[in-house]
Scaffold this motif. Structure first.
Motif, short mmCIF file in Angstrom:
data_model
loop_
_atom_site.label_atom_id
_atom_site.label_comp_id
_atom_site.label_asym_id
_atom_site.label_seq_id
_atom_site.Cartn_x
_atom_site.Cartn_y
_atom_site.Cartn_z
N GLN A 141 53.21 87.81 15.98
CA GLN A 141 52.80 88.99 16.83
C GLN A 141 53.67 89.65 17.69
OE1 GLN A 141 48.84 88.46 19.03
NE2 GLN A 141 48.30 86.86 17.46
N PRO A 142 53.44 91.02 18.21
CA PRO A 142 54.32 91.58 18.98
C PRO A 142 54.20 91.28 20.54
CG PRO A 142 52.75 93.29 18.03
CD PRO A 142 52.65 91.91 17.41
N THR A 143 54.65 90.33 21.08
CA THR A 143 54.24 89.91 22.09
C THR A 143 55.15 90.47 23.29
OG1 THR A 143 55.64 87.79 22.02
CG2 THR A 143 53.56 87.69 21.32
N GLY A 144 56.36 91.43 22.80
CA GLY A 144 57.07 91.87 23.75
C GLY A 144 58.52 91.26 23.86
N TYR A 173 43.55 93.54 24.89
CA TYR A 173 44.98 94.13 25.00
C TYR A 173 44.97 95.64 25.54
CZ TYR A 173 43.94 97.04 20.64
OH TYR A 173 43.65 97.85 20.03
N VAL A 174 46.18 96.06 25.62
CA VAL A 174 46.24 97.28 26.22
C VAL A 174 47.05 98.29 25.01
CG1 VAL A 174 47.49 99.17 27.62
CG2 VAL A 174 46.34 96.98 28.50
N PRO A 175 46.59 99.22 24.35
CA PRO A 175 47.01 99.93 23.39
C PRO A 175 48.38 100.40 23.47
CG PRO A 175 44.70 100.62 23.36
CD PRO A 175 45.17 99.74 24.66
N ALA A 176 48.74 101.00 24.46
CA ALA A 176 50.13 101.62 24.91
C ALA A 176 51.14 100.36 24.71
CB ALA A 176 50.25 102.15 26.20
N GLU A 177 50.89 99.04 25.40
CA GLU A 177 51.65 97.99 25.57
C GLU A 177 51.92 97.52 23.98
OE1 GLU A 177 50.17 94.88 28.05
OE2 GLU A 177 50.60 96.31 30.03
N LEU A 178 50.72 97.37 23.15
CA LEU A 178 51.01 97.03 21.86
C LEU A 178 52.00 97.94 21.12
CD1 LEU A 178 50.23 95.30 19.42
CD2 LEU A 178 48.23 96.82 18.73
N ARG A 179 51.93 99.25 21.39
CA ARG A 179 52.93 99.80 20.55
C ARG A 179 54.25 99.69 21.25
NH1 ARG A 179 48.83 103.69 20.73
NH2 ARG A 179 49.21 104.37 22.56
N LYS A 180 54.52 99.56 22.35
CA LYS A 180 55.86 99.22 22.91
C LYS A 180 56.28 97.87 22.61
CE LYS A 180 58.05 98.51 27.44
NZ LYS A 180 57.95 98.34 28.86
N ASN A 181 55.41 96.79 22.44
CA ASN A 181 55.96 95.68 22.15
C ASN A 181 56.10 95.41 20.75
OD1 ASN A 181 55.37 94.65 24.81
ND2 ASN A 181 53.44 94.01 24.16
N VAL A 208 52.84 91.58 13.11
CA VAL A 208 51.18 91.60 12.83
C VAL A 208 50.27 92.13 14.18
CG1 VAL A 208 51.26 89.96 11.18
CG2 VAL A 208 51.28 88.98 13.28
N ASP A 209 50.45 93.47 13.96
CA ASP A 209 49.62 94.14 15.10
C ASP A 209 48.17 94.01 14.93
OD1 ASP A 209 49.85 95.74 12.70
OD2 ASP A 209 50.20 97.61 13.91
N MET A 210 47.70 93.92 13.96
CA MET A 210 46.17 93.79 13.52
C MET A 210 45.87 92.24 14.33
SD MET A 210 46.39 95.06 9.61
CE MET A 210 44.51 94.49 9.18
N HIS A 211 46.52 91.30 13.98
CA HIS A 211 46.29 90.10 14.62
C HIS A 211 46.22 90.06 16.23
CE1 HIS A 211 46.17 87.13 11.51
NE2 HIS A 211 47.34 87.78 11.07
N ALA A 212 46.98 91.01 16.55
CA ALA A 212 47.22 91.24 18.34
C ALA A 212 45.94 91.74 18.84
CB ALA A 212 48.45 91.95 18.58
N ILE A 213 45.19 92.41 18.19
CA ILE A 213 43.94 93.02 18.89
C ILE A 213 42.74 92.05 18.67
CG2 ILE A 213 44.80 95.39 18.29
CD1 ILE A 213 42.53 95.48 16.11
#
Length: 344
Positions: free
Chosen positions: A16-19, A56-64, A47-52
């Motif tokens: 997952q994109p955890t930053g 979560y915050v969408p902007a943070e997901l994209r950045k991460n 795996v951004d689909m797992h991250a939701i």
């Protein structure tokens, strides 16, 4: 036959994109991936689909997601040797999840240890947050991630073994229900030595969720921050640099030193025999900084070149899509769908 014998095994691993990635992530996963890309056909998914599946915050997901890609590249993943992609950029993950979900008993998902733990934490949290069904179906999506590439090997941590067993079960159920289609993937659990623990609580794993900011060493921390964290690490009332069960704090620092220098525990004990904790902590800090600072510098360069990051991810997604399309065309046909997806 000669081509078959020379064909590389397919490795699929996702995170997952955890930053920010910490030392435990590097030692237990990314460093292993860099080695594996030399000998296997590797697909590394963000795996951004797992991250939701959790709030979560969408902007943070994209950045991460960008941060994650930049850190992987800075650590040595080579786009010429592997395919790195974003999960949501490849068609088929969600579609295969639905087909597999229709074969999966719901009771099997409700018994998953991680689901029960995360559901409990959500319900006990502020306001008693509701539990989305995505959290329940997380392991089916993970199975789809693996099977859509027909992976032979899947590097996972010990905490993912139960999910790997489900992936194998679902592959077998599909094969038995329709006809042989999927490999039965094998979990690949690399030998990485001792686990890396929190600097402030050496009885708990190093984790981004650690409430104490001094507990985790991040690969993109500055040298000053890394040194401050290591010099403030919890030890014990003694002074001997020795790896022992009753000395969890100093043992953790020895493990860290061993991990970033490839020196054995016994060699480290001998090197620092008769020296005080302060001198040893300084040496650990020097070693960690020497390992991570080139990664941080490269990461910062990559984060200023968004076009390059996107080109790497686009190229990786194209390679992943080609393999996914081949598998999904078989799956759709065997499941009885009309007009299977094309591999244009």
């Amino acid at each position: 036959m000669e081509n078959q014998s020379l064909q590389k095994k397919v490795v699929l691993t996702c995170a997952q994109p955890t930053g920010k990635l910490h030392l435990g992530n590097y030692i237990g996963a990314v460093r292993q991936w860099v080695k594996m890309q030399e000998d296997y056909e590797c697909y590394f998914g963000i795996v951004d689909m797992h991250a939701i599946t959790m709030p979560y915050v969408p902007a943070e997901l994209r950045k991460n997601t960008y941060m994650c890609a930049a850190q992987y590249l800075a650590c040595g993943l080579d786009p010429d040797k592997c395919s790195m992609f974003i999960q949501s950029n490849v068609r088929g993950h969600a579609e295969l999840t639905w087909i597999l979900a229709c074969l999966c008993p719901i009771g099997q998902l409700e018994r998953m240890t991680q689901f029960k733990d995360k559901a409990r934490k959500l319900s006990e949290g502020a306001g008693g947050a509701s539990i989305g069904s995505g959290l329940l179906f997380y392991p089916v999506l993970m199975a789809a991630d693996i099977l859509i590439y027909n992976a032979d090997l899947v590097p996972v941590g010990e905490d993912q073994k139960q999910h790997m067993e489900l992936a194998r079960d679902l592959a077998q159920k599909f094969n038995n229900t329709y006809s042989p289609t999927f490999n039965l993937p094998e979990a690949y659990i690399p030998k990485t030595g001792a686990r890396i623990m929190s600097l402030q609580n050496p009885d708990a794993k190093m984790s981004k969720s650690d409430k104490n900011a001094l507990g985790s060493l991040y690969m993109i921390d500055t040298p000053d921050v890394l040194r401050k964290k290591i010099m403030s690490a919890v030890t014990d009332s003694g002074s001997e640099v020795k790896f022992a069960e009753e000395k969890s704090g100093i043992s953790n620092l020895i493990s860290i030193m061993s991990s970033v220098t490839d020196k054995s525990v016994s060699d480290i004990e001998s090197e620092f025999a008769g020296k005080q904790y302060g001198a040893f902590k300084k040496a650990v800090a020097d070693a960690v900084i020497a390992k991570f600072d080139p990664i941080r510098i490269k990461y910062e360069e990559l984060m200023t070149d968004k076009a390059y990051l996107e080109s790497v991810l686009k190229r990786g997604a194209a390679a992943a899509q080609r393999r996914a399309d081949k598998m999904m065309s078989k799956v759709y046909r065997k499941a009885g769908y009309v007009d299977a997806i094309s591999s244009k």
